[in-house]
Design an enzyme around this catalytic site. Structure first.
Site, PDB file in Angstrom:
ATOM      1  N   LYS A  10       0.903  -1.023   0.243  1.00  0.00           N
ATOM      2  CA  LYS A  10       0.364  -0.376  -0.032  1.00  0.00           C
ATOM      3  C   LYS A  10       0.710   1.303   0.051  1.00  0.00           C
ATOM      4  O   LYS A  10       2.329   1.144   0.401  1.00  0.00           O
ATOM      5  CB  LYS A  10      -0.759   0.216   1.146  1.00  0.00           C
ATOM      6  CG  LYS A  10      -1.760  -1.042   1.068  1.00  0.00           C
ATOM      7  CD  LYS A  10      -2.904  -1.514   2.235  1.00  0.00           C
ATOM      8  CE  LYS A  10      -3.807  -2.165   2.403  1.00  0.00           C
ATOM      9  NZ  LYS A  10      -5.096  -1.528   3.044  1.00  0.00           N
ATOM     10  N   TYR A  50     -12.833  -2.138  -4.165  1.00  0.00           N
ATOM     11  CA  TYR A  50     -13.278  -2.487  -2.450  1.00  0.00           C
ATOM     12  C   TYR A  50     -14.615  -2.187  -2.406  1.00  0.00           C
ATOM     13  O   TYR A  50     -15.079  -2.225  -1.522  1.00  0.00           O
ATOM     14  CB  TYR A  50     -12.467  -1.209  -1.858  1.00  0.00           C
ATOM     15  CG  TYR A  50     -10.980  -1.736  -1.224  1.00  0.00           C
ATOM     16  CD1 TYR A  50     -10.960  -2.946  -0.319  1.00  0.00           C
ATOM     17  CD2 TYR A  50      -9.944  -1.162  -1.817  1.00  0.00           C
ATOM     18  CE1 TYR A  50      -9.354  -3.117   0.044  1.00  0.00           C
ATOM     19  CE2 TYR A  50      -8.428  -1.062  -1.209  1.00  0.00           C
ATOM     20  CZ  TYR A  50      -8.606  -2.198  -0.381  1.00  0.00           C
ATOM     21  OH  TYR A  50      -7.672  -2.466   0.227  1.00  0.00           O
ATOM     22  N   ASN A 113      -2.123  -0.233   6.596  1.00  0.00           N
ATOM     23  CA  ASN A 113      -1.386  -0.801   7.129  1.00  0.00           C
ATOM     24  C   ASN A 113      -0.653  -1.736   6.216  1.00  0.00           C
ATOM     25  O   ASN A 113      -0.183  -2.926   6.562  1.00  0.00           O
ATOM     26  CB  ASN A 113      -2.540  -1.824   7.778  1.00  0.00           C
ATOM     27  CG  ASN A 113      -4.027  -2.416   7.330  1.00  0.00           C
ATOM     28  OD1 ASN A 113      -3.547  -1.955   5.315  1.00  0.00           O
ATOM     29  ND2 ASN A 113      -4.718  -3.374   7.262  1.00  0.00           N
ATOM     30  N   HIS A 116      -2.173  -4.859   0.940  1.00  0.00           N
ATOM     31  CA  HIS A 116      -3.237  -6.397   1.100  1.00  0.00           C
ATOM     32  C   HIS A 116      -3.312  -7.217   1.184  1.00  0.00           C
ATOM     33  O   HIS A 116      -2.360  -7.911   0.181  1.00  0.00           O
ATOM     34  CB  HIS A 116      -4.548  -5.564   0.163  1.00  0.00           C
ATOM     35  CG  HIS A 116      -5.359  -6.407  -0.327  1.00  0.00           C
ATOM     36  ND1 HIS A 116      -6.960  -5.781   0.419  1.00  0.00           N
ATOM     37  CD2 HIS A 116      -5.760  -7.301  -0.372  1.00  0.00           C
ATOM     38  CE1 HIS A 116      -7.694  -7.480   0.380  1.00  0.00           C
ATOM     39  NE2 HIS A 116      -6.463  -7.834  -0.996  1.00  0.00           N
ATOM     40  N   GLU A 127      -9.379 -10.825  -7.747  1.00  0.00           N
ATOM     41  CA  GLU A 127      -8.423  -9.715  -7.610  1.00  0.00           C
ATOM     42  C   GLU A 127      -7.664  -9.992  -8.358  1.00  0.00           C
ATOM     43  O   GLU A 127      -6.559  -8.548  -9.067  1.00  0.00           O
ATOM     44  CB  GLU A 127      -7.982  -9.457  -6.001  1.00  0.00           C
ATOM     45  CG  GLU A 127      -8.952  -9.589  -5.212  1.00  0.00           C
ATOM     46  CD  GLU A 127      -8.589  -9.294  -3.585  1.00  0.00           C
ATOM     47  OE1 GLU A 127      -9.841  -9.030  -2.686  1.00  0.00           O
ATOM     48  OE2 GLU A 127      -7.980  -9.701  -3.033  1.00  0.00           O
TER      49      GLU A 127
HETATM   50  P1  CMP Z   1      -6.981  -4.257   3.132  1.00  0.00           P
HETATM   51  O1  CMP Z   1      -7.376  -6.110   3.598  1.00  0.00           O
HETATM   52  O2  CMP Z   1      -6.855  -3.539   2.149  1.00  0.00           O
HETATM   53  O3  CMP Z   1      -9.373  -4.448   3.413  1.00  0.00           O
HETATM   54  C1  CMP Z   1     -10.132  -3.664   3.677  1.00  0.00           C
HETATM   55  C2  CMP Z   1      -9.600  -2.531   4.535  1.00  0.00           C
HETATM   56  O4  CMP Z   1      -9.903  -1.670   4.867  1.00  0.00           O
HETATM   57  C3  CMP Z   1      -8.394  -3.078   5.932  1.00  0.00           C
HETATM   58  O5  CMP Z   1      -7.246  -3.688   5.124  1.00  0.00           O
HETATM   59  C4  CMP Z   1      -8.042  -1.548   5.873  1.00  0.00           C
HETATM   60  O6  CMP Z   1      -6.633  -1.087   5.219  1.00  0.00           O
HETATM   61  C5  CMP Z   1      -8.723  -0.657   5.674  1.00  0.00           C
HETATM   62  N1  CMP Z   1      -9.929   0.272   6.608  1.00  0.00           N
HETATM   63  C6  CMP Z   1      -9.846   0.961   7.725  1.00  0.00           C
HETATM   64  N2  CMP Z   1     -10.038   1.425   8.897  1.00  0.00           N
HETATM   65  C7  CMP Z   1     -10.973  -0.098   9.129  1.00  0.00           C
HETATM   66  C8  CMP Z   1     -12.391  -0.652   9.384  1.00  0.00           C
HETATM   67  N3  CMP Z   1     -12.566   0.016  10.747  1.00  0.00           N
HETATM   68  N4  CMP Z   1     -12.413  -1.923   9.591  1.00  0.00           N
HETATM   69  C9  CMP Z   1     -11.802  -2.871   9.267  1.00  0.00           C
HETATM   70  N5  CMP Z   1     -10.749  -1.723   7.687  1.00  0.00           N
HETATM   71  C10 CMP Z   1     -10.479  -1.175   7.711  1.00  0.00           C
END
Ligand code: CMP
Length: 139
Positions: A10, A50, A113, A116, A127
């Site tokens: 990311k 998403y 974070n 993904h 995906e």
């Molecule tokens: P990802 O695996 O990319 O899938 C959805 C993303 O939403 C997740 O990782 C997080 O980085 C992001 N995200 C942001 N806020 C939240 C939240 N409150 N709960 C879950 N995912 C979140």
């Protein structure tokens, strides 16, 4: 069984120039990077990726974050690659991630974070297709 999963490094990670450190953790876990490209997502592309989260309160911030800089999209291959990569990544919220995982080591927040990874075989296939043609994946 031999599986493929889809990964995104990311914008928080590309900004800090740690894509190689993340790839080293992926490879150390026995996963093989069989496709990889660095791309700037458009809002439309990120919203489509998403779409399952469209009704969530964090959707707009998530999309804005994902287009805030380049990402590296990847296909990872290995035994039980989907579950294995989820172990290597650690919990979505880095505060809950185990020691030694990518997110515990590098993630800045639940949004920023660092990585993904697909959560199931069906989503992995979808995906991968969303970003790669078959001839771009070399196993
Ligand atoms: P990802 O695996 O990319 O899938 C959805 C993303 O939403 C997740 O990782 C997080 O980085 C992001 N995200 C942001 N806020 C939240 C939240 N409150 N709960 C879950 N995912 C979140």
């Amino acid at each position: 069984a031999l599986q493929r999963t889809f990964s995104i490094i990311k914008p928080d990670a590309t900004a800090r120039n740690i894509t190689g450190k993340i790839n080293a953790m992926i490879e150390a876990a026995g996963l093989r990077i069989v496709a990889q490209k660095r791309v700037q997502l458009t809002r439309e592309k990120a919203e489509g990726f998403y779409a399952v989260h469209k009704e969530r309160p964090f959707f707009n911030d998530l999309v804005s974050f994902m287009i805030s800089g380049p990402v590296v999209v990847q296909v990872l291959e290995g035994e039980n690659a989907i579950a294995k990569y989820r172990e290597v990544m650690g919990a979505t919220n880095p505060e809950q991630a185990d020691e030694g995982t990518i997110r515990k080591t590098f993630a800045e927040s639940i949004e920023a974070n660092s990585v993904h990874g697909s959560d199931a075989p069906e989503t992995a296939a979808e995906e991968i297709k969303y970003f790669f043609n078959d001839d771009e994946i070399v196993g």
